[in-house]
Motif scaffolding. Structure first.
Motif: not given
Lengths: 493, 164
Positions: A241-250
Motif C-alpha cells: 500500500i505504501i512504499e519508500e526508499t531508502p528503507s528505514p531498516a537498512l
C-alpha cells in the motif's frame, strides 16, 4: 529483443501504468497506442495515446490475458514494440515468443530469462543453487501426491503461493493443518483464473518480516546495475500500500550487501531489462531471496525520484539494443521518496473492492509531488480490474520532509463517488510507528483497530448541514425560496 | 420536510426550516443556523451553528459524499417509510454479496440444511476471491445466483427459509 530504435509502441496494459508508460514514450517522440476492451471505461490512458486498439474477450480481463489478441492488436496497428506494463502478460514468456515470431520487440527480458526468473519455483532453485539464501519450501510439482504432507513438514505457519503469481493473488497463510486442503484449493483456483496456471508451492512464513526489494537493470551487452532498494512492508493481505526508499531498516553495510546480492542474482540469470529482486528481511537482520519480478514494478516511481532516472526510458533504450552507457558509480541517490497507493477499496467494509462513478476527483500538486493516475473525473470504476486508481509519490530531502509532503498531498486529494482508502492512508502516515520507520509486514494487521479510524469523531452538524442543504427537495420545502433553490438547481436527486 | 441521513451506523433525523436569518437545521442536537455557499467546481463554504468549513460535496442518488477537513464522509438519505418497512421486516433473511463482482461457484442448493459458517458461494471482484458463508444454521430457501453472474453490492445470493 532486437537492436532497432522503437518508433511505434503498443502499450498492452491499462490504468495508471499504461498512462505512465505513454507519457515517457510520447516525450521521446514515439508514436503510441494502447489496447482497450469495449466493456471498460478506459480512463486516462486512451486519452494520452495516439491510437486506441480494441481487444476482445469474454471478459475484459480475459482480453488482456490473451496472447493472440495482444499480438493481433500489435500487428494490426503496425507496432514495432510492445510494452506489457505489470500484471497481465508481463511475465508470460509466451507473449515475448509470439511477438518475436511476428518480428515485434517485447519491452522486457528475453523469454528464457522470464521462464527462469519469472517462475517462482525455478527462480528459487536457481538462486539457491548459486549459494544465495532462500526460505525452506515445498514444491507441488516435485510430487503432487505428497504435496500436502510435504507442505506441513516445512513447519507451520506456512505461506501458499501460486508458482506463476504476483501481487499477492492466491497467497494464503496457513496456521493450522485442518484448513490446509481448503486453502490449497482456493489458491489453485485463483492461480488458474489469474495466471492460467494452478501450480503451487509453500514456504515457511516468517513472522513480522520486512519486505525489501532491489531495482535492477541489465542491457543486452552484459551490464547489470542496481538502483537501490525499496521498502515495501506496509502491506495488507500481501498487497503493498505504501512504499519508500531508502528503507528505514537498512544501515549502509546491509544496504550495500542486499543490493550486491540482487545484482549477483540478476547477472547470474543473464538478466536484461528492468527487474526487481524481492527479499524477506528478518528482525535479526538476515535476508533471503523471495522472488524476482521480471517487469516494471508498481512502486518504481520512488526509485525514479531518488535516482533521477526514468526507468521506462531505460527499458525502451535497452529494448532498442542500446548499452546502458553508465556504471554503478554513476547512479546517485538523493533524498527520500514515498509512494501511496490510492485504491477503490472501502476500509469500512473490510476493504472490499468498491465501484461507482468518480463524481469528484482532485489530485495534489506542489514541490516534490508526483501523481501517477489512471483515472479521470466522471469515469466509472467497475469491478473487472485491480482496484488501483492512482499513485501519489512524494520526494523530499529527508524522510521527515517526504512524510510531511505526503500528508499534505493526501489532504489535497479528494475522490468522491467511489469509496477509497484515502483516509486510511493518512492514518497510516500519522501512526507513530510509521513516522519512526519501525514497522513490519504485520504492521497494518497489528494496528488495525487504531488505523480503522474509530477514534475519529465526524463533524456531524456540518455533515448534516451539507446533506440537508444540498437536497433540493428539502431546501424547496423549507420555504418558498426560488432564488436559493435556483442556486441549488445543479443537484440531481 | 423531515429526512433521515445515515452516517456510519447512526441515523440522524433532520428538518430544514426557514428562520429570520436564514435556514435552520433541526437535529437531535437542537436547531442550528446553517448555510451552504457554492464556490464552484463542487467546492462549498459550509456553515452550521458557529462551525464553518470548506468542503467538496457530491451527490449521487440518495448518497451524499463530503470531503471535509481531510476526511471523506458518506451520508445516505433514508426514506422514513423505507426505514419503517425495513424495521418491520423479519424473515427476508439471506446471505448478501459483500462486494460487487462475479459469482465463481455456488456450493449449496435449495432445500439444503447448512450450518453457521458453512461455505455457500464463492465470488470474486478485482482479483479478490471471497467465500460467502452461512450467517447461521438453517435451510436454503432459494439460490439467486449462478456461476458467471455479475452481482451488485448487498445482492441477496442465497435466502434462508424462515425459522419459527
Amino acid at each position: 529483443m532486437t537492436a532497432a530504435p522503437i518508433r511505434r509502441l503498443l502499450v498492452a496494459n491499462r490504468g495508471e501504468i499504461a498512462a505512465r508508460i505513454l507519457r515517457t514514450a510520447k516525450a521521446q517522440g514515439i508514436e503510441c497506442a494502447v489496447v482497450r476492451h469495449a466493456a471498460e471505461d478506459g480512463g486516462l490512458a486512451p486519452q494520452l495515446a495516439d491510437a486506441v486498439v480494441p481487444i476482445e474477450g469474454a471478459t475484459p480481463v480475459a482480453a488482456y490475458l490473451d496472447v493472440a489478441q495482444i499480438v493481433g492488436a500489435a500487428r494490426r496497428w503496425g507496432a514495432d514494440a510492445v510494452h506489457p506494463g505489470y500484471g497481465f502478460l508481463s511475465e508470460n514468456p509466451a507473449l515475448a515468443r509470439a511477438l518475436d515470431a511476428a518480428g515485434i520487440s517485447f519491452v522486457g527480458p528475453p523469454p528464457e530469462v522470464t521462464e527462469l526468473m519469472g517462475d517462482k519455483i525455478s527462480a528459487r532453485r536457481f538462486v539457491a543453487e548459486r549459494g544465495f539464501p532462500v526460505a525452506p519450501s515445498a514444491i507441488e510439482a516435485d510430487d503432487p501426491g505428497s504435496f500436502a504432507r510435504r507442505a506441513l513438514a516445512v513447519g507451520l505457519p506456512i505461506l501458499i503461493k501460486p508458482a506463476a503469481g504476483g501481487g499477492g493473488k492466491g497467497m494464503r497463510i496457513v496456521r493450522s493443518a485442518e484448513v490446509l486442503e481448503a486453502e490449497l484449493a482456493a489458491a489453485r483456483r485463483e492461480g488458474e483464473r489469474y495466471f492460467g496456471d494452478g501450480r503451487l508451492f509453500v514456504e515457511r512464513y516468517v513472522e513480522r518480516p520486512r519486505h525489501i526489494e532491489v531495482q535492477v537493470l541489465g542491457d543486452q551487452h552484459g551490464s547489470v546495475v542496481h538502483f537501490g532498494e525499496r521498502e515495501c512492508s506496509v502491506q495488507r493481505r500481501f498487497q503493498k500500500i505504501i512504499e519508500e526508499t531508502p528503507s528505514p531498516a537498512l544501515d549502509a553495510g546491509t544496504r550495500a550487501r542486499i543490493c550486491e546480492v540482487a545484482v549477483g542474482i540478476a547477472r547470474a540469470a543473464g538478466y536484461v531489462g528492468a527487474g526487481t529482486v524481492e527479499f524477506i528481511f528478518g528482525a535479526d537482520g538476515q535476508f533471503y531471496f523471495l522472488e524476482m519480478n521480471t517487469r516494471l514494478q508498481v512502486e518504481h516511481p520512488v526509485t525514479e525520484c531518488v535516482t533521477g532516472f526514468d526507468l521506462v526510458a531505460e527499458q525502451l533504450r535497452v529494448a532498442a539494443g542500446e548499452p546502458l552507457g553508465y556504471a554503478q558509480a554513476d547512479i546517485g541517490f538523493q533524498g527520500h521518496a514515498i509512494e501511496l497507493r490510492l485504491c477503490a477499496e472501502d476500509p469500512a467494509q473490510g476493504f472490499m473492492p468498491a465501484t461507482g462513478s468518480l463524481l469528484v476527483l482532485r489530485e495534489p500538486a506542489g514541490p516534490g509531488v508526483r501523481v501517477d493516475s489512471g483515472v479521470v473525473e466522471g469515469q466509472r470504476v467497475g469491478s473487472d480490474f485491480d482496484s488501483l486508481l492512482a499513485k501519489l509519490i512524494v520526494h523530499g530531502r529527508s524522510r521527515s520532509q517526504a512524510l510531511a509532503r505526503a500528508r499534505q498531498a493526501l489532504a489535497d486529494t479528494a475522490c468522491l463517488g467511489v469509496a477509497t482508502n484515502l483516509d486510511y492512508l493518512d492514518r497510516i502516515l500519522a501512526h507513530p510507528q510509521f513516522a519512526a520507520g519501525d514497522y513490519s509486514t504485520a504492521f497494518l494487521e497489528e494496528q488495525a483497530a487504531e488505523l480503522g479510524g474509530a477514534a475519529e469523531t465526524p463533524p456531524i452538524a456540518l455533515l448534516l448541514a451539507a446533506a440537508a442543504l444540498s437536497d433540493g427537495h428539502m431546501v424547496a420545502a423549507a420555504a418558498d425560496m426560488p432564488r436559493l433553490y435556483a442556486q441549488m438547481g445543479a443537484w440531481r436527486n | 420536510m423531515k429526512k433521515i441521513f445515515r452516517l456510519g451506523d447512526t441515523e440522524h433525523a433532520c428538518s430544514l426550516l426557514r428562520g429570520a436569518e436564514g435556514l435552520i437545521l433541526e437535529t437531535q442536537g437542537g436547531p442550528l443556523l446553517c448555510a451552504l455557499q457554492p464556490l464552484g467546481a463542487a467546492r462549498y463554504r459550509l456553515g452550521a451553528g458557529d462551525e464553518q468549513a470548506e468542503a467538496l460535496i457530491a451527490r449521487h442518488g440518495d448518497r451524499i459524499w463530503v470531503r471535509l477537513r481531510g476526511r471523506t464522509h458518506v451520508l445516505d438519505a433514508v426514506d422514513p417509510l423505507d426505514a419503517l418497512t425495513a424495521a418491520g421486516r423479519h424473515g427476508g433473511d439471506g446471505a448478501q454479496a459483500p462486494m460487487p463482482g462475479t459469482i465463481v461457484s455456488v456450493l449449496v442448493q435449495p432445500g439444503a440444511e447448512v450450518k453457521a459458517g458453512q461455505d455457500l458461494v464463492v465470488m470474486e471482484s478485482m482479483k479478490l476471491e471471497v467465500t460467502i458463508r452461512a450467517p447461521h444454521d438453517g435451510r436454503i430457501a432459494a439460490v439467486h445466483c449462478a456461476p458467471g453472474d455479475q452481482v451488485t453490492l448487498k445482492f441477496t445470493l442465497v435466502s434462508f427459509e424462515a425459522t419459527t
